[in-house]
Each structure stands twice: as structure tokens, then as C-alpha cells.
Scaffold this motif. Structure first.
Motif, PDB file in Angstrom:
ATOM      1  N   MET A   1       0.487   6.669   2.340  1.00 13.30           N
ATOM      2  CA  MET A   1      -0.005   7.937   1.855  1.00 13.30           C
ATOM      3  C   MET A   1       0.954   8.538   0.824  1.00 13.30           C
ATOM      4  O   MET A   1       0.523   9.036  -0.184  1.00 13.30           O
ATOM      5  CB  MET A   1      -0.145   8.928   3.009  1.00 13.30           C
ATOM      6  CG  MET A   1      -1.423   8.870   3.794  1.00 13.30           C
ATOM      7  SD  MET A   1      -2.822   9.236   2.825  1.00 13.30           S
ATOM      8  CE  MET A   1      -3.770  10.242   3.844  1.00 13.30           C
ATOM      9  N   PHE A   2       2.240   8.512   1.144  1.00 10.40           N
ATOM     10  CA  PHE A   2       3.229   9.116   0.260  1.00 10.40           C
ATOM     11  C   PHE A   2       3.245   8.425  -1.099  1.00 10.40           C
ATOM     12  O   PHE A   2       3.289   9.088  -2.137  1.00 10.40           O
ATOM     13  CB  PHE A   2       4.616   9.058   0.906  1.00 10.40           C
ATOM     14  CG  PHE A   2       5.686   9.639   0.037  1.00 10.40           C
ATOM     15  CD1 PHE A   2       5.809  11.010  -0.116  1.00 10.40           C
ATOM     16  CD2 PHE A   2       6.572   8.820  -0.641  1.00 10.40           C
ATOM     17  CE1 PHE A   2       6.793  11.552  -0.925  1.00 10.40           C
ATOM     18  CE2 PHE A   2       7.561   9.349  -1.448  1.00 10.40           C
ATOM     19  CZ  PHE A   2       7.668  10.716  -1.590  1.00 10.40           C
ATOM     20  N   ALA A   3       3.184   7.097  -1.100  1.00 10.63           N
ATOM     21  CA  ALA A   3       3.233   6.354  -2.362  1.00 10.63           C
ATOM     22  C   ALA A   3       2.015   6.682  -3.226  1.00 10.63           C
ATOM     23  O   ALA A   3       2.140   6.848  -4.443  1.00 10.63           O
ATOM     24  CB  ALA A   3       3.299   4.857  -2.091  1.00 10.63           C
ATOM     25  N   ARG A   4       0.848   6.779  -2.599  1.00 11.60           N
ATOM     26  CA  ARG A   4      -0.356   7.103  -3.366  1.00 11.60           C
ATOM     27  C   ARG A   4      -0.232   8.492  -3.989  1.00 11.60           C
ATOM     28  O   ARG A   4      -0.573   8.697  -5.154  1.00 11.60           O
ATOM     29  CB  ARG A   4      -1.599   7.021  -2.488  1.00 11.60           C
ATOM     30  CG  ARG A   4      -2.836   7.418  -3.268  1.00 11.60           C
ATOM     31  CD  ARG A   4      -4.113   7.332  -2.517  1.00 11.60           C
ATOM     32  NE  ARG A   4      -3.958   7.630  -1.118  1.00 11.60           N
ATOM     33  CZ  ARG A   4      -4.905   7.416  -0.223  1.00 11.60           C
ATOM     34  NH1 ARG A   4      -6.036   6.885  -0.571  1.00 11.60           N
ATOM     35  NH2 ARG A   4      -4.720   7.731   1.036  1.00 11.60           N
ATOM     36  N   GLN A   5       0.250   9.459  -3.214  1.00 11.79           N
ATOM     37  CA  GLN A   5       0.399  10.822  -3.742  1.00 11.79           C
ATOM     38  C   GLN A   5       1.388  10.846  -4.900  1.00 11.79           C
ATOM     39  O   GLN A   5       1.170  11.522  -5.900  1.00 11.79           O
ATOM     40  CB  GLN A   5       0.838  11.781  -2.628  1.00 11.79           C
ATOM     41  CG  GLN A   5       0.780  13.224  -3.045  1.00 11.79           C
ATOM     42  CD  GLN A   5      -0.601  13.665  -3.515  1.00 11.79           C
ATOM     43  OE1 GLN A   5      -1.628  13.276  -2.961  1.00 11.79           O
ATOM     44  NE2 GLN A   5      -0.637  14.455  -4.574  1.00 11.79           N
ATOM     45  N   GLN A   6       2.471  10.100  -4.784  1.00 11.81           N
ATOM     46  CA  GLN A   6       3.447  10.032  -5.867  1.00 11.81           C
ATOM     47  C   GLN A   6       2.841   9.381  -7.108  1.00 11.81           C
ATOM     48  O   GLN A   6       3.111   9.803  -8.232  1.00 11.81           O
ATOM     49  CB  GLN A   6       4.685   9.248  -5.415  1.00 11.81           C
ATOM     50  CG  GLN A   6       5.497   9.968  -4.372  1.00 11.81           C
ATOM     51  CD  GLN A   6       6.044  11.279  -4.906  1.00 11.81           C
ATOM     52  OE1 GLN A   6       6.722  11.310  -5.930  1.00 11.81           O
ATOM     53  NE2 GLN A   6       5.752  12.365  -4.219  1.00 11.81           N
ATOM     54  N   MET A   7       2.011   8.349  -6.907  1.00  6.92           N
ATOM     55  CA  MET A   7       1.350   7.691  -8.030  1.00  6.92           C
ATOM     56  C   MET A   7       0.416   8.679  -8.742  1.00  6.92           C
ATOM     57  O   MET A   7       0.390   8.752  -9.973  1.00  6.92           O
ATOM     58  CB  MET A   7       0.563   6.475  -7.546  1.00  6.92           C
ATOM     59  CG  MET A   7      -0.229   5.794  -8.633  1.00  6.92           C
ATOM     60  SD  MET A   7      -1.070   4.293  -8.106  1.00  6.92           S
ATOM     61  CE  MET A   7      -1.922   4.797  -6.644  1.00  6.92           C
TER      62      MET A   7
ATOM     63  N   LYS B   1      -9.375   6.188  -3.932  1.00  6.04           N
ATOM     64  CA  LYS B   1     -10.231   5.280  -3.156  1.00  6.04           C
ATOM     65  C   LYS B   1      -9.425   4.238  -2.375  1.00  6.04           C
ATOM     66  O   LYS B   1      -9.960   3.597  -1.483  1.00  6.04           O
ATOM     67  CB  LYS B   1     -11.218   4.570  -4.075  1.00  6.04           C
ATOM     68  CG  LYS B   1     -12.281   5.482  -4.638  1.00  6.04           C
ATOM     69  CD  LYS B   1     -13.211   4.715  -5.546  1.00  6.04           C
ATOM     70  CE  LYS B   1     -14.201   5.641  -6.211  1.00  6.04           C
ATOM     71  NZ  LYS B   1     -15.053   4.937  -7.165  1.00  6.04           N
ATOM     72  N   LEU B   2      -8.155   4.083  -2.727  1.00  6.18           N
ATOM     73  CA  LEU B   2      -7.328   3.092  -2.033  1.00  6.18           C
ATOM     74  C   LEU B   2      -7.102   3.517  -0.593  1.00  6.18           C
ATOM     75  O   LEU B   2      -6.851   4.676  -0.309  1.00  6.18           O
ATOM     76  CB  LEU B   2      -5.973   2.947  -2.733  1.00  6.18           C
ATOM     77  CG  LEU B   2      -5.991   2.329  -4.116  1.00  6.18           C
ATOM     78  CD1 LEU B   2      -4.595   2.416  -4.734  1.00  6.18           C
ATOM     79  CD2 LEU B   2      -6.434   0.891  -4.030  1.00  6.18           C
ATOM     80  N   ARG B   3      -7.202   2.546   0.307  1.00  4.25           N
ATOM     81  CA  ARG B   3      -6.930   2.824   1.710  1.00  4.25           C
ATOM     82  C   ARG B   3      -5.438   2.625   1.972  1.00  4.25           C
ATOM     83  O   ARG B   3      -4.859   1.637   1.518  1.00  4.25           O
ATOM     84  CB  ARG B   3      -7.733   1.892   2.614  1.00  4.25           C
ATOM     85  CG  ARG B   3      -9.211   2.240   2.611  1.00  4.25           C
ATOM     86  CD  ARG B   3      -9.975   1.356   3.535  1.00  4.25           C
ATOM     87  NE  ARG B   3     -10.035   0.018   2.922  1.00  4.25           N
ATOM     88  CZ  ARG B   3     -10.189  -1.099   3.588  1.00  4.25           C
ATOM     89  NH1 ARG B   3     -10.295  -1.080   4.890  1.00  4.25           N
ATOM     90  NH2 ARG B   3     -10.247  -2.257   2.975  1.00  4.25           N
ATOM     91  N   PRO B   4      -4.825   3.537   2.711  1.00  3.70           N
ATOM     92  CA  PRO B   4      -3.408   3.365   2.997  1.00  3.70           C
ATOM     93  C   PRO B   4      -3.177   2.164   3.912  1.00  3.70           C
ATOM     94  O   PRO B   4      -4.023   1.825   4.736  1.00  3.70           O
ATOM     95  CB  PRO B   4      -3.010   4.667   3.694  1.00  3.70           C
ATOM     96  CG  PRO B   4      -4.273   5.275   4.165  1.00  3.70           C
ATOM     97  CD  PRO B   4      -5.372   4.746   3.285  1.00  3.70           C
ATOM     98  N   GLY B   5      -2.059   1.530   3.732  1.00  3.87           N
ATOM     99  CA  GLY B   5      -1.710   0.392   4.562  1.00  3.87           C
ATOM    100  C   GLY B   5      -0.402  -0.210   4.110  1.00  3.87           C
ATOM    101  O   GLY B   5       0.177   0.205   3.115  1.00  3.87           O
ATOM    102  N   VAL B   6       0.026  -1.181   4.855  1.00  5.16           N
ATOM    103  CA  VAL B   6       1.269  -1.875   4.545  1.00  5.16           C
ATOM    104  C   VAL B   6       0.931  -3.171   3.837  1.00  5.16           C
ATOM    105  O   VAL B   6       0.035  -3.900   4.260  1.00  5.16           O
ATOM    106  CB  VAL B   6       2.063  -2.168   5.833  1.00  5.16           C
ATOM    107  CG1 VAL B   6       3.312  -2.960   5.540  1.00  5.16           C
ATOM    108  CG2 VAL B   6       2.401  -0.870   6.540  1.00  5.16           C
ATOM    109  N   SER B   7       1.644  -3.461   2.777  1.00  5.63           N
ATOM    110  CA  SER B   7       1.432  -4.709   2.054  1.00  5.63           C
ATOM    111  C   SER B   7       1.728  -5.880   2.978  1.00  5.63           C
ATOM    112  O   SER B   7       2.736  -5.882   3.681  1.00  5.63           O
ATOM    113  CB  SER B   7       2.344  -4.780   0.831  1.00  5.63           C
ATOM    114  OG  SER B   7       2.302  -6.069   0.269  1.00  5.63           O
ATOM    115  N   PRO B   8       0.873  -6.893   2.968  1.00  3.30           N
ATOM    116  CA  PRO B   8       1.140  -8.059   3.804  1.00  3.30           C
ATOM    117  C   PRO B   8       2.439  -8.762   3.421  1.00  3.30           C
ATOM    118  O   PRO B   8       3.027  -9.445   4.241  1.00  3.30           O
ATOM    119  CB  PRO B   8      -0.069  -8.971   3.572  1.00  3.30           C
ATOM    120  CG  PRO B   8      -0.791  -8.429   2.407  1.00  3.30           C
ATOM    121  CD  PRO B   8      -0.373  -7.007   2.229  1.00  3.30           C
ATOM    122  N   CYS B   9       2.898  -8.542   2.210  1.00  4.99           N
ATOM    123  CA  CYS B   9       4.160  -9.154   1.779  1.00  4.99           C
ATOM    124  C   CYS B   9       5.359  -8.520   2.472  1.00  4.99           C
ATOM    125  O   CYS B   9       6.426  -9.113   2.530  1.00  4.99           O
ATOM    126  CB  CYS B   9       4.315  -9.033   0.263  1.00  4.99           C
ATOM    127  SG  CYS B   9       3.096  -9.963  -0.641  1.00  4.99           S
TER     128      CYS B   9
END
Length: 70
Positions: free
Chosen positions: A1-7, A48-56
Motif C-alpha cells: 500500500m505504501f509503495a503504491r501511494q508513494q508512486m 487498480k493494482l492489488r497490494p501484495g508482495v513480489s514473488p521475487c
């Protein structure tokens, strides 16, 4: 969530006419929004992006912690 808001905050500061595209990086690179000068379009795509952790970033831990003391 935080990363999306910063973007989204970053997208709002782009100069008019700046061509930008949005990508996500997981196991592969995926285009979320193509190159455009419309920050509204980019922000809508980001929302529209769903929050989540990158599989990497998720790693299987196959090792055990070693202690320094017996």
C-alpha cells in the motif's frame, strides 16, 4: 500500500508532457500502463493494482540459524 501511494505522489509531480509508463516486476516485467503524457491515466492504472508482495522477495529458507554459543 505504501509503495503504491508513494508512486501516485510521484506521478502527480511529473512535468506536463512527460511521457511515462508503469511496469511491475515479479518473475517477469509486466506493463501496467503504456507510455502516455496523461498522469490521470497512470494514476488510475496504479490505483487498480492489488497490494501484495513480489514473488521475487519471497525466498524459501532452507538454511538454519547457527548460534555462536553452545
Amino acid at each position: 500500500m505504501f509503495a503504491r501511494q508513494q508512486m501516485i505522489e510521484f506521478l502527480k509531480t511529473l512535468p506536463r508532457g512527460q511521457r511515462v509508463a508503469l511496469f511491475t516486476l515479479g518473475y517477469d516485467l509486466r506493463m501496467i500502463a503504456g507510455f502516455t503524457t496523461s498522469t490521470d491515466e497512470l494514476i488510475a492504472a496504479a490505483n487498480k493494482l492489488r497490494p501484495g508482495v513480489s514473488p521475487c522477495l519471497i525466498q524459501k529458507r532452507t538454511w538454519k540459524w547457527k548460534t555462536m554459543w553452545p
